[in-house]
Write an enzyme that holds these catalytic residues in place. Structure first.
Site, PDB file in Angstrom:
ATOM      1  N   HIS A 184      -4.410  -6.430 -12.946  1.00 59.11           N
ATOM      2  CA  HIS A 184      -3.200  -5.776 -11.865  1.00 59.11           C
ATOM      3  C   HIS A 184      -3.611  -5.873 -10.770  1.00 59.11           C
ATOM      4  CE1 HIS A 184      -1.047  -2.841 -14.306  1.00 59.11           C
ATOM      5  NE2 HIS A 184      -2.018  -2.160 -14.868  1.00 59.11           N
TER       6      HIS A 184
ATOM      7  N   GLU B 187      -7.165  -3.833 -16.067  1.00 59.27           N
ATOM      8  CA  GLU B 187      -7.257  -3.189 -14.779  1.00 59.27           C
ATOM      9  C   GLU B 187      -7.662  -4.311 -13.961  1.00 59.27           C
ATOM     10  OE1 GLU B 187      -5.934  -0.462 -14.684  1.00 59.27           O
ATOM     11  OE2 GLU B 187      -6.450   0.189 -16.654  1.00 59.27           O
TER      12      GLU B 187
ATOM     13  N   ASN C 121      -7.068   0.995  -8.734  1.00 54.51           N
ATOM     14  CA  ASN C 121      -7.192   1.141  -7.537  1.00 54.51           C
ATOM     15  C   ASN C 121      -7.584  -0.176  -6.750  1.00 54.51           C
ATOM     16  OD1 ASN C 121      -6.533   3.853  -8.150  1.00 54.51           O
ATOM     17  ND2 ASN C 121      -8.928   3.854  -8.783  1.00 54.51           N
TER      18      ASN C 121
HETATM   19  N1  TRP Z   1      -2.139   2.303 -13.915  1.00 55.78           N
HETATM   20  C1  TRP Z   1      -2.894   2.761 -15.245  1.00 55.78           C
HETATM   21  C2  TRP Z   1      -3.047   1.664 -16.043  1.00 55.78           C
HETATM   22  O1  TRP Z   1      -3.702   0.679 -16.041  1.00 55.78           O
HETATM   23  C3  TRP Z   1      -2.541   3.959 -15.934  1.00 55.78           C
HETATM   24  C4  TRP Z   1      -2.995   5.299 -15.312  1.00 55.78           C
HETATM   25  C5  TRP Z   1      -4.313   5.759 -15.056  1.00 55.78           C
HETATM   26  C6  TRP Z   1      -2.310   6.446 -15.012  1.00 55.78           C
HETATM   27  N2  TRP Z   1      -4.362   6.806 -14.820  1.00 55.78           N
HETATM   28  C7  TRP Z   1      -2.973   7.551 -14.765  1.00 55.78           C
HETATM   29  C8  TRP Z   1      -0.885   6.705 -15.141  1.00 55.78           C
HETATM   30  C9  TRP Z   1      -2.971   8.807 -14.443  1.00 55.78           C
HETATM   31  C10 TRP Z   1      -0.376   8.065 -14.945  1.00 55.78           C
HETATM   32  C11 TRP Z   1      -1.411   9.073 -14.507  1.00 55.78           C
HETATM   33  O2  TRP Z   1      -2.390   1.560 -16.974  1.00 55.78           O
HETATM   34 ZN    ZN Z   2      -1.723  -0.585 -16.307  1.00 50.06          ZN
END
Ligand code: TRP
Ligand code: ZN
Length: 883
Positions: A308, A305, A272
């Protein structure tokens, strides 16, 4: 049985959104018995949409709608809008308007852990992929990007800390002991990156000065009892920020970066914007409570993270078919980062082990899908090893084909060209093409074709001409819905070794000068069959193929055991040294399984390991990896119709034979690697602990009393969790039943107040065929520390049993399967994402020998027949039964 099947979403049906949202103004009123969410959207028609008079369609899930106001006028249900189960539809809307929606939700009853929920008394969110719709009605798709302003109101005593994305711009007290904080995020973002946290948290604070001299405020928020476990995550964060500036030229953008640790979380962590939320087990660490593996995992997840922020947030995905755009690229980035922080060869070995054991299995199973899938029912099921790990390998191949400089030019162009946009994997490849001038048309097949390519290599040496020819053929197996695949563009790195282990010059034409010819080359395979000739060779070389695992493929070559032993000690590529050892061990174990144990264990294997144990010049981290026999899971993956019991028995037999033959060397290795210095997590000291604990584990395999005494002593005296856990694991897997129960009881007594350690305590038992037979697993589920609402506990008992304790899970009486089916059905009602992940081991039923597969199928059918099957579980179970 579920009557209405979930719908299939197709990439080919993608349409741009009919409406765009420029701004979102949120007000959360948080109470003990629920939360009221006021959302005001600034909406306009999308000029790029063909549907000029399209109704406004907002997604919603488990919401209680209280009020809808359009440009100041309250709308009436039925007349002005319709609320179907999953959508709020307003038929007639102006070209531009303001819409306020008020919803009531119940975070305290949210067990799915999607949207806004409560974990140990704190409010937190998880919105990826489609959780924002559990908070308010919204066009919940990543190509709708908006600026968010979020006001949180809550009780000041129970929720002193109120967080959301961006910068805090206002705060103050309210009546009745309540207070508020307002956050503003200046960067437009998709709804899946929204986050909110409210609770009683303490913070660890630090700063980072960026390359342009800006000072960033860094904060890690945790429950007070975890205050002392944040240093490692903070250090990892600062290293990640520096690395992303140096290697990718990416500077952090907001003035503050926050991490929050929560105990109940479906995955590892979430990126996030400006407010990463982490599973506690992926952020909290101390020498006393976390193993070396956990320290390394935390470093790589914090980096993942953080990375990202550019690969995912500044440049995001157009739709969820493009998930690997952010995940594959970001895994590639975090993996390179970890390689740079530690030992690159060891990191490569770890990545390839995961890929070959688990991603290849997925690619050969009923859920096989391309890196860019063409359809899905439930997107949560597509956070897979294929999207993440194979996706990272695809980016890595682009890096190999372009070289580091052009790759960097390509990533610069990608970030610059698409900053603030929601784009596709094709846009990524296009940027790489445009920056490098290379044609990646055929390479794009890696995104579209599922299945692991098989490269079959054969060779001949012509002594008269001095020419060594390598023939390389590629074939890609059929996968559900895909047959007759086209050859892919594969970078194939190799070297050739002479009889003394010398690296030979690779002359592709006879006129090439031997002195200047390279000793390693990357061949590019584009056709179903290629033959390469190497000139000027006076002897048949030993080939070192697919160095560094230059492509995610299965490699078939008729190695002799002599060649493998030779490569184990001579290959200049560390990865291939390790791989030669793995291939030798696999070959020895497989031939024993095939002959039902009537052949002898090849003494060359014992001697190869003896040499390794004596080798003090080789990187000890590599030696530590080389001493690990291929896992049962990998041996099963390699076999057709595997007999799990036979593989388990044979592997144990080989281990005991090795331990018996090398007993004195193991004791010496143990003592040599006993550390007397300060605990530190450097590659050298991690390697020492790994070698020591491997030696210990092997000694206990053969019930060696010296080994037992060393383990007991280590358990008493260790000043860190790696050594404690190493000793505990060795005892748990030994036949010393009394010592085992005593050690487990003492350990629990000591660490029961620490959830992360209790999770490790659960796993060490659940993964052991001595301590983790079904009745013992059942008992663990009744243990006071087990919690059906906590995914980590579920994974550490049920997930570890079915995924790692393979002989017990595949008990020929089918009890393991039926047990898993029961737990999956139970969990589907509270947390469908977790249920659908947990069922994975059963979905591979077709692979196993008939006696096993019939029972696995029966268990799956029982799940299929459950009432009210979730969409998550429906998709996985039906696809695996119907594939
Ligand atoms: N985007 C997250 C990652 O860093 C993945 C993720 C975290 C996620 N919580 C989630 C995906 C809940 C689906 C549902 O990879
Ligand atoms: Zn990721």
């Amino acid at each position: 049985m579920r009557t209405n099947q979930p719908t299939t979403i197709r990439l080919s049906e993608y349409k741009v959104p009919a409406h765009l949202v420029d701004a979102v103004d949120l007000r959360f009123e948080l109470f003990d018995n629920g939360a009221r969410v006021h959302s005001t959207l600034t909406v306009r028609r999308n000029p790029e949409s063909a549907e000029e008079f399209a109704p406004l369609e907002l997604d919603g899930d488990s919401l209680k709608l209280e009020q809808v106001i359009l440009d100041g006028r309250e709308l009436m249900a039925g007349n002005d809008y319709d609320e179907t189960g999953a959508q709020l539809v307003i038929a007639r809307v102006p070209a531009q308007f303001e819409l306020t929606v008020v919803t009531w939700i119940e975070p305290q009853n949210n067990t799915r852990l999607e949207g806004l929920y409560k974990s140990s008394g704190m409010f937190c969110t998880q919105c990826e992929a489609e959780g924002f719709r559990c908070i308010t009605y919204f066009p919940d798709r990543p190509d709708v990007m908006a600026r968010y302003r979020t006001r949180i109101e809550a009780d000041k005593a129970s929720c002193p800390v109120l967080l959301s994305n961006g910068n805090d711009v206002d705060r103050g007290d309210l009546e009745g002991g309540r207070h508020f904080v307002t956050w503003e995020d200046p960067f437009p973002k998709p709804s899946y990156l929204f986050a909110l946290v409210a609770g009683d948290l303490v913070e660890k604070q630090d700063t980072f000065t960026t390359c342009s001299g800006r000072e960033i405020d860094l904060r890690i928020f945790v429950e007070p009892r975890n205050a002392a476990k944040c240093q490692h995550a903070m250090d990892s964060l600062k290293r990640s920020m520096r690395w992303d500036e140096e290697v990718y030229g990416r500077e952090y953008d907001l003035d503050i970066f926050m991490i929050v640790a929560v105990d109940d979380f479906n995955m590892g962590a979430m990126e996030n914007k400006g407010l990463n939320i982490f599973n506690s087990s992926c952020v909290l660490a101390s020498q006393e409570t976390a193993t070396d593996l956990a320290f390394q995992r935390i470093e790589s997840i914090v980096a993942h993270e953080y990375f990202h922020n550019w690969s995912g947030n500044r440049v995001t995905c157009r739709d969820w078919f493009q998930l690997s755009l952010k995940e594959g690229f970001t895994v590639f980035r975090d993996s390179t980062f970890s390689a740079d922080m530690g030992s690159p060869t060891v990191k490569r070995i770890e990545d390839v082990t995961l890929l070959r054991t688990a991603q290849f299995a997925e690619d050969a199973g009923p859920m096989a899908h391309p890196v860019r899938p063409a359809s899905y029912m439930e997107i949560s099921n597509f956070y897979t090893l294929t999207i993440y790990e194979k996706g990272a390998e695809v980016v890595r191949m682009i890096h190999t084909l372009l070289g580091p400089e052009l790759f960097r030019k390509g990533s610069d162009l990608y970030f610059e060209r698409h900053d603030g946009q929601a784009v596709t994997t094709d846009d990524f490849v296009k940027a790489m093409e445009d920056a490098s001038g290379r044609d990646l048309t055929q390479f794009r097949l890696w995104y579209d074709q599922a299945g692991t390519p098989v490269l079959t290599v054969s060779d001949v040496y012509d002594s008269e001409r001095g020419v060594y020819s390598l023939k390389i053929q590629q074939a890609i197996p059929d996968t559900p819905g895909q047959t007759n695949k086209k050859p892919q563009h594969i970078p194939f790195a190799l070297g050739l070794l002479g009889a003394e282990g010398e690296a030979l010059p690779l002359r592709l034409v006879s006129t090439e000068d031997a002195a200047s010819a390279p000793t390693e080359r990357v061949l590019e395979l584009t056709k179903a069959s290629h033959t390469f000739e190497f000139h000027g060779l006076t002897q048949k070389p030993v080939p070192s193929l697919l160095r560094h695992f230059s492509a995610p493929v299965r490699l078939v070559y008729p190695w002799s055991r002599e060649q493998l032993v030779f490569l184990m000690s001579h290959d200049p590529d560390g990865f291939n040294r390790w791989d030669a050892g793995q291939r030798l061990a696999v070959d020895v174990i497989q031939s024993l399984v095939d002959s039902s144990g009537t052949v002898d264990i090849d003494s060359r294997l014992v001697e190869a390991y003896r040499t390794l144990l004596a080798d003090r010049t080789l990187d000890q981290a590599l030696v530590a990896k080389m001493l690990h026999l291929p896992s049962e899971a990998y041996l099963i993956e390699l076999a057709d119709s595997p007999d799990v019991a036979a593989i388990h028995r044979t592997r144990e037999q080989v281990l005991s034979h090795l331990a018996t033959s090398l007993r004195d060397e193991l004791v010496a290795c143990y003592h040599r690697n006993m550390d007397d210095g300060e605990y530190e997590v450097t590659p050298e000291s991690v390697a020492r602990r790994s070698l020591k604990n491997t030696a210990l584990a092997w000694l206990l395999m053969i019930n060696d009393n010296t080994g037992r005494d060393l383990a007991l002593q280590q358990l008493r005296e260790a000043d860190n969790m790696t050594d404690r856990m190493g000793a505990l694991r060795a005892l748990v897997n030994s036949d010393y039943a009394e010592e085992r129960s005593q050690a487990l009881a003492d350990f629990y007594e000591h660490f029961q107040s620490d959830p992360q350690v209790v999770e490790q305590w659960f796993s060490v038992q659940a993964s052991s065929d001595r301590a983790g037979q079904l009745p013992q697993i059942q008992a663990l589920l009744k243990h006071p520390a087990f919690d059906w609402k906590n995914p980590n506990k579920i994974r550490s008992v049920i997930g570890v049993f079915a995924g790692q304790n393979l002989a017990a899970f595949h008990n020929p009486d089918g009890s393991g399967y039926s047990f898993l089916a029961d737990q999956v059905c139970r969990l589907d009602d509270s947390n469908p994402q977790i249920a659908a992940r947990l069922v994975a081991p059963l979905t591979r039923w077709k692979k196993f020998a008939p006696a096993y597969s019939a029972l696995m199928r029966t268990a799956l059918e029982r799940i299929r027949n459950k009432a009210e099957l979730s969409a998550d579980l429906y998709e996985v179970v039906h696809k695996s039964l119907e594939a």
